[in-house]
Design a protein around this motif. Structure first.
Motif, PDB file in Angstrom:
ATOM      1  N   ARG A 342       0.839  -1.185   0.000  1.00 43.65           N
ATOM      2  CA  ARG A 342       0.000   0.000   0.000  1.00 43.65           C
ATOM      3  C   ARG A 342       0.884   1.249   0.000  1.00 43.65           C
ATOM      4  NH1 ARG A 342      -3.311  -2.997  -1.221  1.00 43.65           N
ATOM      5  NH2 ARG A 342      -5.297  -3.522  -0.272  1.00 43.65           N
ATOM      6  N   PRO A 343       0.550   2.259  -0.803  1.00 45.31           N
ATOM      7  CA  PRO A 343       1.277   3.524  -0.728  1.00 45.31           C
ATOM      8  C   PRO A 343       0.833   4.298   0.511  1.00 45.31           C
ATOM      9  CG  PRO A 343      -0.448   3.667  -2.377  1.00 45.31           C
ATOM     10  CD  PRO A 343      -0.449   2.262  -1.877  1.00 45.31           C
ATOM     11  N   TYR A 344       1.766   4.641   1.366  1.00 53.34           N
ATOM     12  CA  TYR A 344       1.435   5.302   2.630  1.00 53.34           C
ATOM     13  C   TYR A 344       0.806   6.676   2.370  1.00 53.34           C
ATOM     14  CZ  TYR A 344       1.722   7.171   7.306  1.00 53.34           C
ATOM     15  OH  TYR A 344       1.401   7.723   8.516  1.00 53.34           O
ATOM     16  N   GLY A 345      -0.256   6.962   3.106  1.00 52.82           N
ATOM     17  CA  GLY A 345      -0.903   8.256   2.987  1.00 52.82           C
ATOM     18  C   GLY A 345      -2.085   8.283   2.054  1.00 52.82           C
ATOM     19  N   HIS A 346      -2.241   7.249   1.245  1.00 47.79           N
ATOM     20  CA  HIS A 346      -3.395   7.185   0.340  1.00 47.79           C
ATOM     21  C   HIS A 346      -4.563   6.518   1.062  1.00 47.79           C
ATOM     22  CE1 HIS A 346      -1.747   8.199  -3.767  1.00 47.79           C
ATOM     23  NE2 HIS A 346      -0.680   8.273  -2.983  1.00 47.79           N
ATOM     24  N   THR A 347      -5.744   7.010   0.780  1.00 48.56           N
ATOM     25  CA  THR A 347      -6.932   6.368   1.335  1.00 48.56           C
ATOM     26  C   THR A 347      -7.714   5.733   0.196  1.00 48.56           C
ATOM     27  OG1 THR A 347      -8.207   8.414   1.129  1.00 48.56           O
ATOM     28  CG2 THR A 347      -7.096   8.022   3.225  1.00 48.56           C
ATOM     29  N   TYR A 348      -8.471   4.710   0.526  1.00 52.26           N
ATOM     30  CA  TYR A 348      -9.262   3.997  -0.470  1.00 52.26           C
ATOM     31  C   TYR A 348     -10.726   4.204  -0.133  1.00 52.26           C
ATOM     32  CZ  TYR A 348      -4.813   1.976  -1.702  1.00 52.26           C
ATOM     33  OH  TYR A 348      -3.511   1.828  -2.104  1.00 52.26           O
ATOM     34  N   SER A 349     -11.446   4.786  -1.054  1.00 54.31           N
ATOM     35  CA  SER A 349     -12.844   5.145  -0.791  1.00 54.31           C
ATOM     36  C   SER A 349     -13.788   4.344  -1.674  1.00 54.31           C
ATOM     37  CB  SER A 349     -13.062   6.640  -1.019  1.00 54.31           C
ATOM     38  OG  SER A 349     -12.627   7.011  -2.326  1.00 54.31           O
ATOM     39  N   ASP A 350     -13.560   3.046  -1.772  1.00 54.42           N
ATOM     40  CA  ASP A 350     -14.463   2.201  -2.544  1.00 54.42           C
ATOM     41  C   ASP A 350     -15.851   2.210  -1.905  1.00 54.42           C
ATOM     42  OD1 ASP A 350     -12.482   1.488  -4.329  1.00 54.42           O
ATOM     43  OD2 ASP A 350     -11.872  -0.267  -3.175  1.00 54.42           O
TER      44      ASP A 350
END
Length: 363
Positions: A342-350
């Motif tokens: 996972r790229p740190y700092g990214h959020t996933y909003s599925d």
């Protein structure tokens, strides 16, 4: 020269007058039968009453136009046939899911229950172990169906080495045991890697009560079938119909009565065809295949050779469901890339969350 009626310049008299008459009503956009070419191939014979140079030129011009337009007609027809070679079914796009209410999303995510069938043999023991430790944990329930008993792994023993008989027995047992518990049934070989969450996303708003099955479709003569190398997904209605046709040895023989032997995925298609179940080619919302019969490595190499300017876009769908031809080590690498990195700092909003079954560590 006019597009219509130009053929009427041919003479109607004489024994070949019928030839001219038969085609006087044709338009240049129509497919001209080959026998017309025979009529115009010998202008000296057709124009028996006149050897006029101008008539010969006219007839020769007509011949050239016909041949040219005939070529265009054939090419156009071939293009249309190519685009309609298979039935197609697509995954929903993001907007469709976002338009659902939160309650609808929750209900959908919980309603899609996938039972996974993995066909194995003792020689597959390395792949067997890898599948057990990786992607199969994400099925609502996964079971291995083995040709024979293997002490180190639990499996449903089928006591046969024939792949069609194995598949047939596995489907029959599955229906008898789980017809009231699951609505989708995913069959894979031990060299297949599957992203079950993407499969569930693909199946959103697909009706399991409808008679179809999905995967990567192929054609063999008039037979359209789902290639087993990419995985096969049956709806509960398809499995129900299949279980019934198993009882009819004329339509769905256990051993087959042919001189040649069909592969198990083709034999499955033959049996399903008698029940009205059709094969659907699964694609993402952009039209890219999501069931792959090759590994990521092989697909990237092909894309580099044919489309070096767009290797990733030309290779695979972002919502790919399966890849095939992976070694056990490559399965663990795929697991790392799909579930851990996972790229740190990214959020996933599925909009939807497909949780793994209880007891799975989700890797």
């Amino acid at each position: 020269m006019r597009a219509e009626g130009a053929v009427s310049a041919l003479p109607a008299e004489g024994p070949r007058g019928a030839c001219r008459h038969a085609y006087a009503r044709k338009r240049w956009g129509a497919l001209i039968p080959y026998r017309f070419l025979k009529c115009v191939s010998f202008p000296g014979t057709m124009l028996s009453e006149s050897s006029s140079f101008m008539k010969g030129v006219l007839l020769g011009g007509i011949f050239c136009v016909v041949v040219t337009l005939l070529g265009h007609v054939k090419i156009g027809h071939g293009t249309r046939a190519h685009h309609h070679e298979h039935h197609h079914i697509q995954a929903p796009n993001k907007e469709e899911v976002l338009n659902l209410s939160e309650n609808e999303r929750l209900e959908l995510s919980q309603s899609i229950r996938v039972y996974c069938i993995i066909l194995v043999k003792p020689k597959d023991i390395g792949h067997w172990a890898a599948v057990k430790e990786t992607w199969s944990k994400h099925c609502n329930k996964a079971e291995f169906y083995s040709s024979e008993n293997v002490k180190v792994f639990n499996a449903v023993v089928l006591n046969t080495n024939d792949m069609w008989t194995m598949m047939r027995k596995a489907y029959k047992i599955t229906y008898e045991r789980y017809k009231d518990e699951f609505n989708w049934f995913f069959l894979a070989y031990p060299t297949t890697f599957a992203i079950i969450e993407n499969l569930k996303y693909f199946l959103l708003k697909k009706d399991p009560a409808q008679p179809f099955y999905i995967g990567h479709t192929m054609k063999s003569g008039d037979l359209e079938y789902v290639d087993g190398e990419g995985g096969i997904v049956l709806s509960i209605e398809s499995l129900r119909r299949l279980s019934h046709v198993f009882e009819d040895s004329d339509k769905c023989p256990e051993q087959g009565g042919m001189i040649w032997k069909l592969s198990e995925d083709k034999q499955l298609a033959v049996c399903l065809k008698y029940t009205g179940v059709i094969a659907e080619n699964a694609e993402d919302s952009e039209g890219k295949d999501v069931f792959n019969t090759k590994s990521v490595n092989a697909l990237i190499k092909e894309a580099m050779a044919s489309r070096p300017e767009q290797v990733v876009d030309g290779c695979c769908s972002d919502m790919a469901i399966t890849f095939n031809g992976l070694s056990p080590n490559h399965m663990h690498v795929m697991m790392y890339g799909v579930y851990r990195l996972r790229p740190y700092g990214h959020t996933y909003s599925d909009a939807l969350v497909f949780l793994p079954p209880a007891g799975s560590d989700n890797d």
